[in-house]
Design an enzyme around this catalytic site. Structure first.
Site, short mmCIF file in Angstrom:
data_model
loop_
_atom_site.label_atom_id
_atom_site.label_comp_id
_atom_site.label_asym_id
_atom_site.label_seq_id
_atom_site.Cartn_x
_atom_site.Cartn_y
_atom_site.Cartn_z
N CYS A 9 -8.75 -13.37 9.71
CA CYS A 9 -9.44 -13.53 10.99
C CYS A 9 -9.87 -12.21 11.63
O CYS A 9 -10.30 -12.20 12.79
CB CYS A 9 -8.57 -14.29 11.97
SG CYS A 9 -8.39 -16.04 11.58
N GLY A 12 -15.86 -11.61 10.69
CA GLY A 12 -16.64 -12.56 9.90
C GLY A 12 -16.31 -14.01 10.11
O GLY A 12 -16.08 -14.48 11.23
N TYR A 140 -15.98 -11.42 -8.65
CA TYR A 140 -15.90 -12.23 -7.43
C TYR A 140 -16.21 -13.69 -7.74
O TYR A 140 -15.50 -14.60 -7.30
CB TYR A 140 -16.89 -11.68 -6.41
CG TYR A 140 -16.99 -12.50 -5.14
CD1 TYR A 140 -16.01 -12.40 -4.16
CD2 TYR A 140 -18.06 -13.36 -4.93
CE1 TYR A 140 -16.10 -13.15 -2.99
CE2 TYR A 140 -18.16 -14.10 -3.77
CZ TYR A 140 -17.18 -14.00 -2.81
OH TYR A 140 -17.27 -14.75 -1.67
#
Length: 247
Positions: A9, A12, A140
């Site tokens: 948190c 973004g 990723y």
């Protein structure tokens, strides 16, 4: 009052999702590796907790401090951009430790309380690269594809206990610091042999036609958390919705 615990948190999607749930009247536990004042307005309905998804002790401490959680949102993640040939395996492992194994570890830690109550929702945030793999992001993409399959299987496994499992698939957001946590400049992972290939791709990143807003992801997570149907996939953002329609 319902309680949501959200990982990642500090900025973004996670930050915007915490704001969104709080605005809807929920109790929010916003977690990040190093909580700092001013990120969110702490109140009786919003707490900041330290949680490093790569550290089992940190996960256990955060869940103990949080108490009962109705919804878990696994948002914490890091990216790496570059030619896979030039990406050190140490960075590949770092991406998997956070995006894949970190998500799995938090899920495994929260399941017992949800199973005992026979209720709860687990929302795993992946990426539109699971819908259409993106070049120069092989590690990723692989880390997020693993969570895609994991979540689909887990949804079947936990349905018998009244626990719903969801996938939110955000599109490309130019405002996010995609590779900020890998501590290696992107251009260091683009060998000269890849320069002609990479140039148009980076130019496309700079001028995307359809993009995802942070609010798109927060709203998709909200829908996923509150939907009582058997739906699994929630693309977030115009580009992700378009890709999902083509998948």
């Amino acid at each position: 009052m319902n309680t949501v615990l959200i990982t990642g948190c500090s900025s973004g999607y996670g930050l915007e999702t915490a704001r969104h749930f709080h605005a809807q009247g929920w109790s929010v536990i916003a977690t990040m590796r190093r909580p700092r004042e001013g990120v969110l307005p702490v109140s009786d309905r919003l707490r900041l907790l330290a949680l490093d998804v790569t550290c089992p002790d940190s996960i256990a401490a955060a869940l103990e401090a949080a108490g009962p959680v109705n919804v878990l949102v696994n948002n914490a993640g890091i990216g790496v951009v570059g030619a896979f040939e030039a990406t050190p395996m140490a960075h590949v492992r770092k991406v998997f430790d956070t995006n894949t194994f970190g998500t799995m570890a938090v899920v495994q830690a929260v399941i017992p309380q949800m199973r005992a109550r026979r209720s709860g929702v687990i929302v795993n945030v992946t990426s539109s690269v699971t819908l259409a793999p993106m070049p120069l992001a092989a590690a990723y993409t692989a880390s997020k594809q693993a969570i895609q399959g994991f979540t689909g299987s887990l949804a079947h496994e936990l349905a018998a206990f009244g626990v719903r499992v969801r996938l939110v698939e955000p599109g490309y957001a130019p405002t996010t610091r995609f590779a900020a946590n890998t501590d290696i400049p992107v251009m260091d992972l683009i060998p000269e042999a890849y320069a002609d290939f990479a140039g148009p791709i980076f130019a496309g990143f700079a001028k995307p036609g359809l993009t995802t807003r942070e609010s798109d992801v927060a709203e998709a997570v909200w829908r996923a958390a509150n939907d009582t149907s058997d739906r699994l996939h929630y693309p977030a953002g115009a580009d992700a919705v378009a890709l999902a329609g083509q998948a």
